[in-house]
Scaffold this active site. Structure first.
Site, PDB file in Angstrom:
ATOM      1  N   GLY A 291      29.603  37.456  45.645  1.00  0.00           N
ATOM      2  CA  GLY A 291      29.171  38.578  45.212  1.00  0.00           C
ATOM      3  C   GLY A 291      29.567  37.840  43.522  1.00  0.00           C
ATOM      4  O   GLY A 291      30.234  36.458  43.358  1.00  0.00           O
ATOM      5  N   GLN A 292      29.078  38.004  42.105  1.00  0.00           N
ATOM      6  CA  GLN A 292      29.452  37.839  41.092  1.00  0.00           C
ATOM      7  C   GLN A 292      30.349  37.544  40.758  1.00  0.00           C
ATOM      8  O   GLN A 292      31.361  36.604  40.839  1.00  0.00           O
ATOM      9  CB  GLN A 292      28.308  38.413  39.455  1.00  0.00           C
ATOM     10  CG  GLN A 292      27.848  37.847  38.213  1.00  0.00           C
ATOM     11  CD  GLN A 292      28.095  38.593  37.326  1.00  0.00           C
ATOM     12  OE1 GLN A 292      28.110  39.738  37.228  1.00  0.00           O
ATOM     13  NE2 GLN A 292      28.209  37.923  35.984  1.00  0.00           N
TER      14      GLN A 292
ATOM     15  N   TYR B  39      22.544  54.271  40.065  1.00  0.00           N
ATOM     16  CA  TYR B  39      24.003  53.874  40.759  1.00  0.00           C
ATOM     17  C   TYR B  39      24.800  54.825  39.817  1.00  0.00           C
ATOM     18  O   TYR B  39      26.070  54.728  40.122  1.00  0.00           O
ATOM     19  CB  TYR B  39      23.594  52.343  39.264  1.00  0.00           C
ATOM     20  CG  TYR B  39      24.722  51.487  38.918  1.00  0.00           C
ATOM     21  CD1 TYR B  39      25.049  50.261  39.996  1.00  0.00           C
ATOM     22  CD2 TYR B  39      25.108  51.564  38.046  1.00  0.00           C
ATOM     23  CE1 TYR B  39      26.057  49.962  40.224  1.00  0.00           C
ATOM     24  CE2 TYR B  39      26.110  50.406  37.437  1.00  0.00           C
ATOM     25  CZ  TYR B  39      26.273  49.458  38.735  1.00  0.00           C
ATOM     26  OH  TYR B  39      27.568  48.220  38.512  1.00  0.00           O
TER      27      TYR B  39
HETATM   28  C1  AKB Z   1      24.818  46.841  35.291  1.00  0.00           C
HETATM   29  O1  AKB Z   1      23.707  46.330  34.884  1.00  0.00           O
HETATM   30  O2  AKB Z   1      23.703  46.897  36.994  1.00  0.00           O
HETATM   31  C2  AKB Z   1      25.670  45.941  35.912  1.00  0.00           C
HETATM   32  C3  AKB Z   1      27.234  46.858  35.093  1.00  0.00           C
HETATM   33  C4  AKB Z   1      26.870  46.859  33.806  1.00  0.00           C
HETATM   34  O3  AKB Z   1      27.327  47.706  36.193  1.00  0.00           O
HETATM   35  N1  AKB Z   1      26.400  44.206  35.281  1.00  0.00           N
END
Ligand code: AKB
Length: 320
Positions: A11-12, A141
């Site tokens: 991943g990144q 998230y």
């Molecule tokens: C996202 O945009 O989901 C990520 C983060 C800030 O966790 N880059």
């Protein structure tokens, strides 16, 4: 850290972290893993294993095979993808995390996993967001990240696993692209500035978010993992940041190098809503006090480096 097992290594973050760790700790001492395999430096420069983190036995078997003493668990879905596929996000982000934590408990490994500014929500103070504050995120998230922070603290308190983490802002890099994040625009804009001299932003003007250049993110992970445990009052997870900007400011910084660069807007309501639920800028005092975190790159320095390195990369791809 002597033998480090990295999940989500393609991943990144992983694409650069694995190479940096291999430089520091030795190429054979960093075991990279991902659910897929690519023709990349990460795969060819040291041990690489295909591992699905929802398979707890697979994680255990690899950790045992290489006798690792550190797990860096990076495999996860980012905010925008998680919002599109919330059940998958729960299963991967939480299932993968608890599987990796269990292996760390059983094999007595030190443990790192990233949290995010996504662990904050609309009721969090927006400016200078404190280390310890309201965390009621409204995205899948964010729910995963808050639960993950608590789970890592639980494994430390209950089982003595040396868990550590940071709340990453948007990460900007010229090596591997991010995928499915809300802050991805701040990477895409550089690619488009070089390729076409213009960019259409899905994030609206006046939307501030914390950001960081990848070298500072890697430095943060390594410094935190090396920090003296007795200095850490917090563990999961530390606020860290390097800069905060809105799309117009980023465009202006690019224009210093590409004067004709233009930006316009076609706002994506889903990612815009996520961005608006996150802080404008966070306070990273605890990270500074407890383990000496300091970023090296601000917007001006990052933009110069990013445009130089990305131009070289895109040019060498054209030549090939
Ligand atoms: C996202 O945009 O989901 C990520 C983060 C800030 O966790 N880059």
């Amino acid at each position: 850290m002597k033998k480090i097992f990295v999940t989500g290594a393609l991943g990144q973050i992983g694409s650069e972290l694995v190479m940096k760790l291999r430089d520091i700790y030795g190429y054979d001492n960093v075991i990279a893993s991902d659910i897929r395999k690519t023709d990349s430096d990460v795969v060819h420069s040291g041990p690489f294993e295909m591992v699905d983190v929802t398979d707890s036995k697979a994680i255990f078997d690899i950790a045992k095979k290489y006798e690792v003493d550190t797990i860096m668990h990076l495999a996860a879905l980012l905010s925008a993808t998680a919002e599109k596929k919330p059940l998958l996000a729960w299963n991967l982000n939480m299932g993968g995390l608890i599987n990796a934590l269990e292996v760390a408990r059983e094999l007595k490994c030190q443990f790192f996993t990233p949290s995010s500014i996504g662990a904050f929500g609309p009721t969090t103070p927006k400016n200078n967001t404190p280390q310890d504050t309201i965390q009621r995120p409204t995205t899948m998230y964010g729910v995963n990240k808050v639960a993950g922070e608590l789970l890592c603290d639980y494994y430390y308190e209950k089982f003595g696993v040396d868990t550590r983490g940071v709340r990453f802002p948007g990460l900007i890099s010229y090596v591997a692209p991010p995928g499915g994040g809300t802050t991805d625009y701040a990477v895409e804009i550089y690619y488009e500035a070089i390729k076409s001299g213009k960019y259409t932003s899905y994030i609206a003007p006046d939307t501030y978010m914390d950001m960081m250049y990848m070298p500072d993110a890697l430095k943060a992970i390594i410094t935190l993992m090396e920090a003296d445990s007795s200095r850490l009052k917090h563990r999961n997870a530390f606020n860290i940041t390097a800069m905060s900007f809105e799309p117009e400011e980023l465009a202006a910084a690019i224009r210093k190098h590409i004067p004709d660069f233009t930006i316009d807007y076609d706002v994506d309501p889903v990612r815009q809503a996520i961005a608006e639920s996150w802080p404008n800028f966070i306070d990273a005092t605890a990270a500074k006090e407890e383990w000496g975190f300091e970023a090296d790159y601000d917007l001006v320095r990052m933009t110069k480096d990013m445009l130089e390195k990305l131009s070289q990369k895109l040019l060498s791809k054209e030549i090939q």
